[in-house]
Design an enzyme around this catalytic site. Structure first.
Site, PDB file in Angstrom:
ATOM      1  N   HIS A  69      -0.754   6.011   9.467  1.00  0.00           N
ATOM      2  CA  HIS A  69      -0.476   4.615   9.797  1.00  0.00           C
ATOM      3  C   HIS A  69       0.777   4.523  10.669  1.00  0.00           C
ATOM      4  CE1 HIS A  69      -0.187   0.308   9.439  1.00  0.00           C
ATOM      5  NE2 HIS A  69       1.075   0.436   9.060  1.00  0.00           N
ATOM      6  N   HIS A 116      -3.495   4.540  13.380  1.00  0.00           N
ATOM      7  CA  HIS A 116      -4.863   4.097  13.116  1.00  0.00           C
ATOM      8  C   HIS A 116      -5.308   3.221  14.290  1.00  0.00           C
ATOM      9  CE1 HIS A 116      -3.559   4.190   8.611  1.00  0.00           C
ATOM     10  NE2 HIS A 116      -3.950   5.386   9.020  1.00  0.00           N
ATOM     11  N   ASP A 120      -4.479  -0.384  13.751  1.00  0.00           N
ATOM     12  CA  ASP A 120      -3.094  -0.834  13.552  1.00  0.00           C
ATOM     13  C   ASP A 120      -2.678  -1.801  14.658  1.00  0.00           C
ATOM     14  OD1 ASP A 120      -2.873   0.714  11.298  1.00  0.00           O
ATOM     15  OD2 ASP A 120      -1.776   2.346  12.279  1.00  0.00           O
ATOM     16  N   ARG A 179      -3.968  -8.968   0.525  1.00  0.00           N
ATOM     17  CA  ARG A 179      -4.785  -9.468   1.632  1.00  0.00           C
ATOM     18  C   ARG A 179      -4.976 -10.965   1.453  1.00  0.00           C
ATOM     19  NH1 ARG A 179      -8.796  -4.111   1.988  1.00  0.00           N
ATOM     20  NH2 ARG A 179      -7.002  -2.708   2.021  1.00  0.00           N
ATOM     21  N   HIS A 182      -9.747  -3.470   9.683  1.00  0.00           N
ATOM     22  CA  HIS A 182     -10.104  -2.624   8.551  1.00  0.00           C
ATOM     23  C   HIS A 182     -11.515  -2.073   8.749  1.00  0.00           C
ATOM     24  CE1 HIS A 182      -6.801  -3.337   5.430  1.00  0.00           C
ATOM     25  NE2 HIS A 182      -6.380  -3.934   6.536  1.00  0.00           N
ATOM     26  N   HIS A 217      -4.460  -6.228  10.805  1.00  0.00           N
ATOM     27  CA  HIS A 217      -5.137  -4.953  11.095  1.00  0.00           C
ATOM     28  C   HIS A 217      -6.641  -5.124  11.223  1.00  0.00           C
ATOM     29  CE1 HIS A 217      -1.931  -3.994   7.913  1.00  0.00           C
ATOM     30  NE2 HIS A 217      -1.390  -3.626   9.058  1.00  0.00           N
ATOM     31  N   HIS A 271      -7.576   0.855   6.728  1.00  0.00           N
ATOM     32  CA  HIS A 271      -7.494   0.603   8.170  1.00  0.00           C
ATOM     33  C   HIS A 271      -8.541   1.425   8.922  1.00  0.00           C
ATOM     34  CE1 HIS A 271      -2.988  -0.622   7.800  1.00  0.00           C
ATOM     35  NE2 HIS A 271      -3.808  -1.379   7.101  1.00  0.00           N
ATOM     36  N   HIS A 291      -2.256  -9.914   6.007  1.00  0.00           N
ATOM     37  CA  HIS A 291      -1.571  -9.604   4.755  1.00  0.00           C
ATOM     38  C   HIS A 291      -0.479 -10.611   4.419  1.00  0.00           C
ATOM     39  CE1 HIS A 291      -3.337  -5.549   4.099  1.00  0.00           C
ATOM     40  NE2 HIS A 291      -3.576  -5.658   5.402  1.00  0.00           N
TER      41      HIS A 291
HETATM   42 ZN    ZN Z   1      -2.832   1.595   9.566  1.00  0.00          ZN
HETATM   43 CU    CU Z   2      -4.522  -4.488   6.685  1.00  0.00          CU
END
Ligand code: ZN
Ligand code: CU
Length: 148
Positions: free
Chosen positions: A69, A78, A81, A132, A45, A43, A61, A115
Site C-alpha cells: 500500500h 496498489h 490507491d 468504510r 477495492h 480507494h 485494495h 473511509h
Molecule cells: Zn492500498
Molecule cells: Cu479503502
C-alpha cells in the site's frame, strides 16, 4: 459511473465519473457528501460486492501487481490507491484524481470505498484509514442521465 451509498450507520453519499484518455490515464471526477470535515481515504477495492452492509465484502485494495500500500504518487502501490479526498466544513469533497496506468475496463465491476479516516499512505495493508463509510460499484453509465 460509481454511485456511492452509505454503509450501515452512515450517511455518506456521492457520485463519480471515470474517463480514460488514449494514453491509459484515467481521471475520476465527482463529489462526495455528508462527510466529516478533513481527509478521507479513497480507494478502488477489489470486488463490486456490496453484500456486507459494512462494506467488508468489497475486499481489499485492488492490487493486481502485488505491491504494498502507498499513495497515488508512488511508483509502486496498489493500483487502487487513490489517496485521500478532502471534505470542507459542509462535509462536501470534490473529487478530481488523475491516475496513470489505470484502465477503466480493469476496474469495471469493482468498487470505490470511502473511509471514515485519513489514509496515511504508508501503513499496511490499507493506510489505517478506518471504517468504510460509503461504497459503490463501478459500472457502465447510462448516457442519458445528466452528467453533473
Ligand atoms: Zn492500498
Ligand atoms: Cu479503502
Amino acid at each position: 459511473v460509481c454511485v456511492l451509498i452509505p454503509t450501515m450507520g452512515n450517511k455518506v453519499r456521492g457520485r463519480n465519473l471515470f474517463s480514460e484518455s488514449k494514453d491509459g490515464t484515467t481521471r475520476i471526477r465527482g463529489r462526495v457528501n455528508n462527510l466529516t470535515p478533513g481527509l478521507h481515504g479513497f480507494h478502488i477495492h477489489q470486488y463490486g460486492d456490496l453484500t456486507d452492509r459494512t462494506g467488508k465484502s468489497a475486499g481489499g485494495h485492488f492490487n493486481p501487481e502485488g505491491h504494498d500500500h502507498a499513495g497515488p504518487d508512488s511508483e509502486k502501490r496498489h493500483a487502487g490507491d487513490l489517496g485521500n479526498i478532502e471534505a470542507n466544513d459542509d462535509g462536501v469533497a470534490r473529487v478530481d484524481v488523475t491516475v496513470k496506468g489505470l484502465r477503466v475496463h480493469f476496474v469495471l465491476g469493482r468498487s470505490i470505498v470511502v473511509h471514515a479516516g485519513k489514509d496515511d499512505l504508508k501503513s499496511q495493508p490499507s493506510g489505517d484509514a478506518g471504517p468504510r463509510v460509503a461504497v459503490g460499484v463501478i459500472g457502465i453509465r447510462q448516457p442519458a442521465v445528466d452528467n453533473k
